[in-house]
Scaffold this motif. Structure first.
Motif, mmCIF file in Angstrom:
data_model
loop_
_atom_site.group_PDB
_atom_site.id
_atom_site.type_symbol
_atom_site.label_atom_id
_atom_site.label_comp_id
_atom_site.label_asym_id
_atom_site.label_seq_id
_atom_site.Cartn_x
_atom_site.Cartn_y
_atom_site.Cartn_z
ATOM 1 N N THR A 1 -48.038 -70.945 -60.905
ATOM 2 C CA THR A 1 -47.827 -70.979 -59.455
ATOM 3 C C THR A 1 -47.378 -72.375 -59.041
ATOM 4 O O THR A 1 -47.420 -73.310 -59.832
ATOM 5 C CB THR A 1 -49.113 -70.677 -58.671
ATOM 6 N N THR A 2 -46.992 -72.484 -57.768
ATOM 7 C CA THR A 2 -46.641 -73.809 -57.265
ATOM 8 C C THR A 2 -47.896 -74.613 -56.941
ATOM 9 O O THR A 2 -47.805 -75.768 -56.559
ATOM 10 C CB THR A 2 -45.792 -73.709 -55.988
ATOM 11 N N ARG B 1 -40.484 -66.092 -59.548
ATOM 12 C CA ARG B 1 -41.114 -65.988 -60.860
ATOM 13 C C ARG B 1 -40.377 -65.038 -61.791
ATOM 14 O O ARG B 1 -40.194 -65.341 -62.981
ATOM 15 C CB ARG B 1 -42.571 -65.548 -60.715
ATOM 16 N N ARG C 1 -49.408 -66.266 -63.969
ATOM 17 C CA ARG C 1 -49.281 -66.679 -62.581
ATOM 18 C C ARG C 1 -49.777 -65.611 -61.630
ATOM 19 O O ARG C 1 -49.007 -65.072 -60.875
ATOM 20 C CB ARG C 1 -47.796 -66.926 -62.313
ATOM 21 N N ASN C 2 -51.042 -65.321 -61.592
ATOM 22 C CA ASN C 2 -51.583 -64.367 -60.617
ATOM 23 C C ASN C 2 -50.639 -63.200 -60.393
ATOM 24 O O ASN C 2 -50.347 -62.849 -59.265
ATOM 25 C CB ASN C 2 -51.801 -65.029 -59.255
ATOM 26 N N THR C 3 -50.135 -62.635 -61.447
ATOM 27 C CA THR C 3 -49.144 -61.586 -61.261
ATOM 28 C C THR C 3 -49.740 -60.220 -61.558
ATOM 29 O O THR C 3 -50.315 -59.999 -62.628
ATOM 30 C CB THR C 3 -47.923 -61.849 -62.143
ATOM 31 N N THR C 4 -49.598 -59.343 -60.594
ATOM 32 C CA THR C 4 -50.197 -58.021 -60.698
ATOM 33 C C THR C 4 -49.377 -57.131 -61.621
ATOM 34 O O THR C 4 -48.159 -57.067 -61.509
ATOM 35 C CB THR C 4 -50.277 -57.371 -59.310
ATOM 36 N N ARG D 1 -42.911 -53.110 -62.090
ATOM 37 C CA ARG D 1 -42.626 -54.378 -62.762
ATOM 38 C C ARG D 1 -42.549 -54.169 -64.265
ATOM 39 O O ARG D 1 -41.743 -54.785 -64.962
ATOM 40 C CB ARG D 1 -43.712 -55.404 -62.435
ATOM 41 N N GLN E 1 -47.472 -63.646 -48.189
ATOM 42 C CA GLN E 1 -46.495 -64.248 -49.101
ATOM 43 C C GLN E 1 -45.439 -63.208 -49.499
ATOM 44 O O GLN E 1 -45.791 -62.137 -49.986
ATOM 45 C CB GLN E 1 -47.233 -64.751 -50.334
ATOM 46 N N THR F 1 -44.396 -60.278 -52.996
ATOM 47 C CA THR F 1 -45.623 -59.959 -53.721
ATOM 48 C C THR F 1 -46.000 -58.499 -53.504
ATOM 49 O O THR F 1 -45.490 -57.842 -52.602
ATOM 50 C CB THR F 1 -46.796 -60.818 -53.225
ATOM 51 N N THR F 2 -46.935 -58.034 -54.337
ATOM 52 C CA THR F 2 -47.474 -56.704 -54.123
ATOM 53 C C THR F 2 -48.274 -56.665 -52.830
ATOM 54 O O THR F 2 -48.362 -55.631 -52.169
ATOM 55 C CB THR F 2 -48.425 -56.326 -55.260
ATOM 56 N N THR G 1 -44.760 -69.891 -50.015
ATOM 57 C CA THR G 1 -45.758 -70.374 -50.976
ATOM 58 C C THR G 1 -47.134 -70.380 -50.340
ATOM 59 O O THR G 1 -47.286 -70.330 -49.127
ATOM 60 C CB THR G 1 -45.461 -71.806 -51.438
ATOM 61 N N ASN G 2 -48.126 -70.507 -51.217
ATOM 62 C CA ASN G 2 -49.495 -70.549 -50.763
ATOM 63 C C ASN G 2 -49.734 -71.760 -49.857
ATOM 64 O O ASN G 2 -50.428 -71.664 -48.846
ATOM 65 C CB ASN G 2 -50.395 -70.630 -51.991
ATOM 66 N N THR H 1 -54.082 -62.216 -49.227
ATOM 67 C CA THR H 1 -53.519 -62.260 -50.575
ATOM 68 C C THR H 1 -54.636 -61.794 -51.519
ATOM 69 O O THR H 1 -55.657 -61.269 -51.060
ATOM 70 C CB THR H 1 -52.985 -63.657 -50.941
ATOM 71 N N ASP H 2 -54.461 -61.982 -52.817
ATOM 72 C CA ASP H 2 -55.516 -61.624 -53.757
ATOM 73 C C ASP H 2 -56.807 -62.351 -53.378
ATOM 74 O O ASP H 2 -56.763 -63.525 -53.000
ATOM 75 C CB ASP H 2 -55.120 -62.050 -55.170
ATOM 76 N N GLY I 1 -57.269 -65.669 -54.834
ATOM 77 C CA GLY I 1 -56.409 -66.660 -54.213
ATOM 78 C C GLY I 1 -56.993 -67.144 -52.895
ATOM 79 O O GLY I 1 -56.918 -68.325 -52.561
HETATM 80 N N1 LIG Z 1 -50.857 -60.589 -57.178
HETATM 81 C C1 LIG Z 1 -49.799 -60.553 -56.237
HETATM 82 C C2 LIG Z 1 -49.719 -61.841 -55.428
HETATM 83 C C3 LIG Z 1 -49.485 -63.044 -56.262
HETATM 84 C C4 LIG Z 1 -49.407 -64.324 -55.436
HETATM 85 O O1 LIG Z 1 -48.366 -64.646 -54.895
HETATM 86 N N2 LIG Z 1 -50.491 -65.057 -55.320
HETATM 87 C C5 LIG Z 1 -50.524 -66.240 -54.523
HETATM 88 C C6 LIG Z 1 -51.904 -66.493 -54.006
HETATM 89 S S1 LIG Z 1 -53.156 -65.553 -54.798
HETATM 90 C C7 LIG Z 1 -50.059 -67.422 -55.313
HETATM 91 O O2 LIG Z 1 -50.126 -67.405 -56.507
HETATM 92 N N3 LIG Z 1 -49.633 -68.494 -54.639
HETATM 93 C C8 LIG Z 1 -49.273 -69.722 -55.260
HETATM 94 C C9 LIG Z 1 -47.895 -70.142 -54.936
HETATM 95 O O3 LIG Z 1 -47.498 -70.003 -53.793
HETATM 96 O O4 LIG Z 1 -47.187 -70.637 -55.807
HETATM 97 C C10 LIG Z 1 -48.524 -60.240 -56.936
HETATM 98 O O5 LIG Z 1 -48.461 -60.305 -58.148
HETATM 99 O O6 LIG Z 1 -47.523 -59.927 -56.273
#
Ligand SMILES: N[C@@H](CCC(=O)N[C@@H](CS)C(=O)NCC(=O)O)C(=O)O
Lengths: 404, 338
Positions: free
Chosen positions: B39-40, B86, B100-103, B108, B149, B152-153, B176-177, B194-195, B198
C-alpha cells in the motif's frame, strides 16, 4: 504560319518516381504512409496476440453490465444497478458541465484581466500582471488541490449549523457554505412556469431586435437611441409582470439541515467548485494574455483616429479596437478552451466524477478493461475537442475580416 | 497525454503477456531481489518506519518470500500502489507479487487473471464515525456523506449495503488512505468505510483515537491475501507455500527464537520436513532446503508477525478473531507439508 505541335508525351518510366520532381514527393509520401500503416497494424496485431496469449480479448460487452458503484453528482437519473454505459454517460455530462462553466468563467476573467492589464492605472496594471504570472506558472493540478483543501479545511461542516447557538449560519437564510460544497436554493417549476420561461425567451429576442433596430437607425439617420435601460426593461418587465399575474408559479426550494447534511436546494459540490474555479482562473490567465496581445495588435493609429473623431474611450474600445482585436484573439482562445476541457480530466484529484473518473477510473478498475476504456476515452476527448474547435472556427469565420 | 496512456496500456499488455509465460522465480533470482507491491501507507500493514524501512504485516509476507528465495529478508524492493494502480502494476510486471490488503474475489481471480496464494488476513468491511455524532449502527447512516477508496471491493459493497437497506448516501471518492484520513478528519465526510483492519490501523494514527468508533456492522467478507500473475504456477507455489510455512510454523510451535534449534532435527517428522532436515520440499519449489527456516527467521511465524505489527499489544490492537489457528477456533488452516 507553322503550327506549334505539342512535344510528344514522354512515356512514363519507373525511375521518374524518384527523379522527376513532379512525382517525387508523392512517392515519398506513399512510402511513409505504407510504413505508418505497417507500424500501426504491427502494434495492433501485437496487442491482440498478447491479449490472446493471456486469455483475454477486446470486447465492449462490459458496457452493458451493471456498474455496481454510485456516483455523487448525477445530472441524469442513475443508480448503481444501471449499466457501465450509463455511468460513462453520467461522467460525460459531468465533464461537459465543468468544461462549460470553466470556459465561460475563464473567458469573463480573461477578458477583464486582459483589458485591465493595459489600464492607465498603475496598481490595476500591476495587480493583473501578478495574477497572470502567478496563475500561468503554477500547474493547474496544484491550484485544484489548493482550492479544494482550503474549502474542506476552512469551511464549517454541516453539523456546525446545528443547535441553538450554531457555530455557523446560512447567508440570508438561503445559502449555506459548508466544507462539502455550497447549498443554494433551487427553483421549483410550478404550474404555468413554462409560460414565464417562454415570455422570458421572447423578451431576449425582443431585446436583440431592439438593439438591431437602434443600430440600424443610428447608421441610417444618425439618431442615437439609448441602449442600456430599454434593453433591461424589455428583458425583465414583461417576465416579472406575467410572473406575478400567474401567481408566482416559480418558487424556491431552500436548503435546510436534514440529518447529516443539508437537504433540499441545489448542492454545488466542493469538488465541482474547486475544479471549476481552478480551471477558470488558470485558463483565464492565458486568455488574458491573448486578449492583451490582441488589443495591442490593433495599431495605435486606429485609437488616435477614433479619438480625433471625438469618440469616448469606452466607445473606442467597443466600436474600434475590440472588433479588430477579436480577429487576433479568437484562434488562440479556441486552443485555450480545448486545453481547459482536456485539463478537466484532472477531476479525479478531488473526486469529481467526470468521464475519466467513471469510465476511465472505476469502470476500468472494476472490469479490468483498460484498453477498451482508454480507447473510448480518447474517442470522447477527440470528439469533444473537434466539436469545440468546429464551433469556434465557425464563429471565427463569421467575425473575421471579410476580404473581397 | 491520452496517447501516452494508450501506448502505456499497449506496452503494459505486451509486457504482461511476455511475463506471464516467463519463469518469474528465475527472473527474481537473476535480479537478486524481489519486487513487492504494497500500500501507499497503512500503519501496521505496510508503512515506512522512522528510518524509511518498510515494516508491517503485509511487508512481513514479502520479506518472508525474499528470505525463502535468497536467505535475506532485505532483498526486497517495495513499490507503493493505490487501490487503482495495484493491478496494473502486477499485470505489467512492475512488481512480482502484491501483498496489499487485497480481497480475493471471483472476478479478480478469473477475469482479471490473477492467482491468489492464500489468505493472510480474514477481514470484513466496516464503518468508522466520530463518536459525537451519536450513531450506533450503520443502518442509521441515511443521508450521510461517506468517504470511500475508489477501485476497491469496498466501493461496490457500500453501494450494495445502502441499496439493500433502502437508505441513501453521498459517496466521496478518494484515491489513497491518507487522503481519506484527511477528508474524514476535516469533517468533509461523516463516515469512512474500508476493511475493518484498515479502519483500526487508520484510527490508531489519529491524535485522539477514542473520539472515533468503528460501528459493529461488518457488511462483507474480505479475505485479504498475496497474489501473483495468473499462468506462472511455479512462482505462485513459492508465494503460497511460504505463507503456508508461516502459518504451519505457528501451529507446530516453530518460532523465530527456536527455529535454529529445531532445524538441527526433532522427533516431529512434519517439523523436520518443513525445516528441510527430512525430505526435499525446498528443492521441489526450486529453493534451498532451508527456505522455510529463512522465511520464519525473517519476521517470525504467522502469530509473531501478527503480534508485532497489528496484535493487541500494538496501537492497532486487533484481536486474532477469525485469524486464529483452526485449533483455536479460527480459520487459519495450512495444508500439510508432505
Ligand atoms: N480489500 C479491499 C480494499 C483494499 C484497500 O484499498 N485498503 C485500503 C485501506 S484498508 C488501503 O490499503 N489503503 C492504503 C493505500 O491507500 O495505499 C480491496 O481489495 O479492494
Amino acid at each position: 504560319m507553322s503550327a506549334i505541335t505539342d512535344p510528344p508525351p514522354k512515356s512514363f518510366r519507373l525511375s521518374m518516381l524518384v527523379n522527376d520532381t513532379r512525382y517525387r514527393s508523392y512517392t515519398f509520401q506513399f512510402i511513409a504512409l505504407v510504413l505508418l500503416i505497417m507500424l500501426v497494424s504491427y502494434l495492433g496485431a501485437n496487442l491482440v496476440q498478447n491479449l490472446a496469449d493471456q486469455g483475454q480479448n477486446i470486447s465492449y460487452g462490459f458496457l452493458g453490465e451493471p456498474a455496481g458503484y454510485d456516483i455523487n453528482q448525477r445530472p441524469i437519473p442513475y443508480e448503481n444497478q444501471d449499466t457501465h454505459m450509463r455511468a460513462a454517460f453520467v461522467g460525460v455530462l459531468n465533464t461537459l458541465i465543468v468544461a462549460f462553466l470553466g470556459c465561460l468563467t475563464a473567458t469573463i476573467i480573461g477578458v477583464f484581466a486582459g483589458v485591465a492589464r493595459l489600464s492607465q492605472n498603475w496598481i490595476v496594471r500591476k495587480l493583473m500582471a501578478i495574477y497572470v504570472e502567478a496563475f500561468r506558472n503554477v500547474p493547474v493540478l496544484i491550484w485544484i488541490l489548493i482550492i479544494y483543501t482550503v474549502m474542506t479545511a476552512a469551511m464549517p461542516a454541516p453539523n456546525a449549523f446545528r443547535g441553538d447557538t450554531p457555530a455557523a449560519s446560512m447567508v440570508l437564510d438561503a445559502v449555506a457554505f459548508t466544507n462539502r460544497g455550497v447549498y443554494v436554493p433551487a427553483p421549483i417549476w410550478g404550474e404555468g412556469s413554462m409560460i414565464v420561461v417562454l415570455v422570458f425567451l421572447a423578451s431576449i429576442a425582443g431585446a436583440i431586435y431592439y438593439r438591431r433596430y437602434a443600430t440600424k437607425l443610428l447608421y441610417d439617420t444618425g439618431r442615437l437611441l439609448p441602449m442600456g435601460w430599454p434593453s433591461l426593461a424589455i428583458l425583465f418587465v414583461p417576465t416579472l409582470l406575467i410572473f406575478f399575474i400567474l401567481g408566482q408559479p416559480i418558487s424556491l426550494d431552500y436548503p435546510v439541515l436534514k440529518g447529516f447534511n443539508f437537504g433540499g436546494g441545489l448542492h454545488i459540490r466542493g469538488s465541482l467548485i474547486a475544479l471549476w474555479f481552478a480551471l477558470a482562473v488558470y485558463t483565464g490567465a492565458f486568455i488574458a494574455e491573448n486578449v492583451r496581445a490582441g488589443i495591442q495588435a490593433v495599431s495605435h493609429g486606429q485609437t488616435e483616429a477614433a479619438a480625433s473623431l471625438g469618440l469616448r474611450p469606452s466607445r473606442i474600445m467597443n466600436l474600434v479596437v475590440l472588433p479588430q482585436a477579436l480577429r487576433v484573439i479568437i484562434p488562440p482562445v479556441i486552443s485555450q478552451y480545448l486545453n481547459l476541457t482536456k485539463n478537466s480530466s484532472l477531476a479525479i484529484a478531488v473526486g469529481y466524477m467526470d468521464v475519466t473518473g467513471t469510465l476511465g477510473g472505476i469502470t476500468l478498475n472494476q472490469t479490468g478493461r483498460a484498453i477498451e476504456t482508454i480507447l473510448l476515452l480518447m474517442l470522447f476527448y477527440l470528439a469533444i475537442s473537434l466539436a469545440i474547435s468546429g464551433v469556434m472556427n465557425a464563429y471565427n469565420n463569421a467575425i473575421k475580416l471579410k476580404e473581397r | 497525454m491520452k496517447k501516452t496512456v494508450f501506448f502505456g496500456a499497449l506496452t503494459a499488455a505486451g509486457l504482461a503477456a511476455g511475463m506471464a509465460s516467463a519463469a518469474t522465480l528465475d527472473d527474481v533470482k537473476a535480479k537478486g531481489f524481489l519486487q513487492c507491491g504494497v500500500t501507499t501507507g497503512l500503519v501496521g500493514f505496510a508503512a515506512p518506519d522512522a528510518n524509511g524501512e518498510w515494516t508491517g504485516f503485509d511487508v512481513g509476507v514479502c520479506r518472508a518470500v525474499a528470505a525463502a528465495i535468497f536467505g535475506d529478508p532485505t532483498a526486497v524492493k517495495f513499490t507503493p500502489t493505490t487501490g487503482k494502480t495495484r493491478f496494473t502494476a502486477l499485470a505489467s510486471g512492475e512488481v512480482d507479487m502484491l501483498a496489499r490488503n487485497t480481497t480475493w474475489t471471483f472476478s479478480r481471480d478469473v477475469d482479471l487473471k490473477f492467482e491468489f496464494n492464500g489468505v493472510n488476513y480474514y477481514d470484513g468491511q466496516g464503518f468508522m464515525i466520530p463518536k459525537n455524532l451519536g450513531v450506533t449502527s450503520a443502518k442509521e447512516l441515511d443521508g450521510a456523506t461517506v468517504c470511500i477508496q475508489t477501485g476497491t471491493t469496498t466501493e461496490l459493497n457500500l453501494a450494495d449495503f445502502f441499496r439493500k437497506n433502502n437508505i441513501s448516501y453521498e459517496p466521496v471518492p478518494i484515491e489513497t488512505n491518507a487522503e481519506g484520513n484527511q477528508q474524514y478528519l476535516a469533517g468533509a465526510c461523516d463516515a469512512y468505510t474500508t476493511d475493518a483492519s484498515g479502519l483500526a490501523s487508520t484510527r490508531a494514527t489519529f491524535e485522539n483515537p477514542q473520539d472515533h468508533v468503528i460501528l459493529p456492522e461488518i457488511i462483507s467478507k474480505e479475505p485479504l491475501g498475496p497474489l501473483v500473475r495468473h499462468g506462472d504456477h511455479e512462482w505462485g507455489d513459492v508465494v503460497r507455500w511460504t505463507l503456508n510455512a508461516l502459518i504451519a510454523a505457528e501451529e507446530l510451535g516453530v518460532t523465530s527464537a527456536n527455529v535454529d534449534e529445531l532445524a538441527k532435527g526433532t522427533n516431529n517428522p512434519e517439523v523436520n520436513r518443513l525445516l528441510g532436515t527430512e525430505g526435499n520440499l525446498g528443492e521441489m519449489l526450486g529453493l534451498s532446503g532451508d527456505w522455510a527456516v529463512n522465511a520464519i527467521k525473517a519476521g517470525g511465524n504467522y502469530g509473531e508477525l501478527f503480534e508485532t505489527h497489528i496484535g493487541e499489544n500494538t496501537p492497532i490492537g486487533l484481536a486474532r478473531g477469525l485469524n486464529a489457528q483452526w485449533t483455536d477456533g479460527g480459520l487459519l488452516y495450512s495444508p500439510p507439508f508432505r
